[in-house]
Design an enzyme around this catalytic site. Sequence first.
Site, PDB file in Angstrom:
ATOM      1  CD1 TRP A 164      -3.544   8.056   3.987  1.00  0.00           C
ATOM      2  CD2 TRP A 164      -4.029   6.151   5.052  1.00  0.00           C
ATOM      3  NE1 TRP A 164      -4.011   8.389   5.236  1.00  0.00           N
ATOM      4  CE2 TRP A 164      -4.316   7.236   5.919  1.00  0.00           C
ATOM      5  CE3 TRP A 164      -4.256   4.852   5.513  1.00  0.00           C
ATOM      6  CZ2 TRP A 164      -4.813   7.061   7.204  1.00  0.00           C
ATOM      7  CZ3 TRP A 164      -4.755   4.674   6.796  1.00  0.00           C
ATOM      8  CH2 TRP A 164      -5.025   5.769   7.624  1.00  0.00           C
TER       9      TRP A 164
ATOM     10  N   GLY B 154      -1.293   4.092  -4.549  1.00  0.00           N
ATOM     11  CA  GLY B 154      -1.079   2.897  -5.356  1.00  0.00           C
ATOM     12  C   GLY B 154       0.080   2.941  -6.320  1.00  0.00           C
TER      13      GLY B 154
ATOM     14  CB  SER C  12      -0.898  -0.023   1.249  1.00  0.00           C
ATOM     15  OG  SER C  12      -1.729   1.109   1.328  1.00  0.00           O
ATOM     16  CB  CYS C  13       1.977   3.816  -1.389  1.00  0.00           C
ATOM     17  SG  CYS C  13       1.146   3.816  -2.994  1.00  0.00           S
ATOM     18  N   GLY C  14       0.273   5.922  -0.739  1.00  0.00           N
ATOM     19  CA  GLY C  14      -0.713   6.991  -0.748  1.00  0.00           C
ATOM     20  C   GLY C  14      -1.812   6.764  -1.761  1.00  0.00           C
TER      21      GLY C  14
END
Length: 273
Positions: A263, A238, A234-236
Amino acid sequence: MNSPILSAAQLHRKFDNPDLIILDCSPQSNLSGLKPEFENTVIKNARYFDIEEDFSDLTSGLPHTLPSPEQFQENCRKLGIDDSSEIVVYDNLGIYTSPRVWWMFRAMGHEKIAVLNGGLSAWVKAGFPTQTEHDTAKKRGNFTAHFQPELVSDIDFVKQNLTKKEALIIDARSRERFNGTVPEPREGVRRGNIPGSVNIPFEEVLENGKFKEKEALRSVFKEVNDPSKELVFSCGSGVTACILFLAGELVLDQKKSVYDGSWAEWGSREENS
């Protein structure tokens, strides 16, 4: 293509391959504050892969989410991509958006795809040919998408994992964003992280705009990895999650997927607070 990454020299040796297609997926802007080393420069013969418009689901309400197989297939055909194409993708920030495009092709069932390690900078510094404009396809391609759902995780899977704990969520955002000590750059998205997730900022798998050597990558993952669990990155939004996914593909054996909403989705839903 045996490896998911190629050096500039390896790509240059493939230049006479009639099946080769080079895709430039450089972003127009980014939230990480990264700046391209070379402006108005394109690898010779490269075509532009528009990650924000043509290859995003613009109806999702989230930034650059994976498009439908039908949309992906149609826009690949417009780029002249065939089922037989050997694709090399790069960006002008070294390693940033290119792993996202690599993952998208893998999610659509195309295995003949690799990322140019070091991106445009590595190519230019090696003295290989460039141009100032992108090429356009001379003919329509016959690319066929074969969606691989196991490479994509959604919010329902992540919610269920809060209790099942079958997967390890690895977040590629900065430590400050993961720990909630700085505001999120997107309006309406709160601070924090997914419960039970761990943090590897994407920069930790990179060195001088390239992926670190395998031994160093193993050391990075060893700090947090549980070999008994599948991995969800995951990240901010994708994109940088795919940097970790590709790094993991180089050195880890367990099942991997990307939480596409990341996120931006989790942190904007009230029920997840």
